[in-house]
Design a protein around this motif. Structure first.
Motif, short mmCIF file in Angstrom:
data_model
loop_
_atom_site.label_atom_id
_atom_site.label_comp_id
_atom_site.label_asym_id
_atom_site.label_seq_id
_atom_site.Cartn_x
_atom_site.Cartn_y
_atom_site.Cartn_z
N LYS A 147 -1.50 9.06 -4.85
CA LYS A 147 -2.89 9.07 -4.39
C LYS A 147 -3.02 8.29 -3.08
O LYS A 147 -2.26 7.37 -2.82
N GLN A 148 -3.98 8.69 -2.27
CA GLN A 148 -4.26 8.01 -1.01
C GLN A 148 -5.20 6.83 -1.27
O GLN A 148 -6.08 6.91 -2.13
N GLU A 189 0.93 4.12 -2.93
CA GLU A 189 0.70 5.53 -2.64
C GLU A 189 1.86 6.39 -3.11
O GLU A 189 1.67 7.49 -3.62
N CYS A 228 0.84 -1.21 0.00
CA CYS A 228 0.00 0.00 0.00
C CYS A 228 0.87 1.26 0.00
O CYS A 228 0.57 2.22 -0.73
N HIS A 229 1.92 1.27 0.80
CA HIS A 229 2.84 2.42 0.81
C HIS A 229 3.52 2.58 -0.54
O HIS A 229 3.70 3.70 -1.03
#
Length: 171
Positions: A164-165, A159, A155-156
């Motif tokens: 984008k978050q 991002e 996920c990191h």
């Protein structure tokens, strides 16, 4: 770091993809579209109250209300069902490899290379990380099939690459 994943596109996956589209890029349109079924339900309830003595009108109003509530409740599953019917043969599973500057999707039908800037939104559910690619297109990454690092590291990584978050969409 290189991440890889195999995702099988079955009904649960397609439902999550439909939910991601509805809650990210089509959120405003979806809210507007949900006004009409609730308006019809309200009119049907009023009609149900006014026609309580007439059996056929009462049954018809009850069926309309139940059908609309069922559609509202299972909207994403219905959209996923029709997406499965429109899918090309050989696209029921995908192997996805993530590199520093691009990612590659391999299915039985084709192989394609994508840049991270083609991702419009990122979403996450309990079982999937989802890429929103367009108004009608999404890509699901099955968390259980992820290799090369943890889900949090992945996920990191996403991002950082997309800027984008990740939005939590539930489910």
């Amino acid at each position: 770091m290189k991440f890889t994943c195999h995702t099988t596109y079955h009904q649960k996956t397609l439902t999550a993809m439909a939910r991601a589209l509805r809650k990210t890029i089509r959120a405003k349109q979806s809210r507007r579209a949900q006004v009409w079924p609730w308006l019809i339900i309200g009119i049907a309830l009023l009609s149900l109250f006014l026609s309580w003595g007439t059996l056929w009108q009462t049954v018809l109003n009850g069926v309309v209300i139940a059908a609309l509530l069922g559609i509202l409740w299972k909207e994403d599953a219905i959209n996923g069902f029709f997406a499965k019917r429109r899918a090309l043969p050989g696209t029921d599973g995908a192997d996805i490899t993530f590199y520093e500057d691009h990612y590659v999707i391999k299915t039985a039908a084709a192989e394609s290379k994508w840049q991270y800037d083609s991702i419009l939104a990122l979403a996450e559910s309990a079982d999937y990380v989802l890429f929103v690619m367009g108004k009608h297109h999404a890509l699901a990454i099955e968390k259980a099939g992820l290799a090369g690092g943890s889900v949090l590291e992945f996920c990191h990584f996403l991002e950082e690459k997309t800027g984008k978050q990740i939005q939590d969409i539930g489910g």
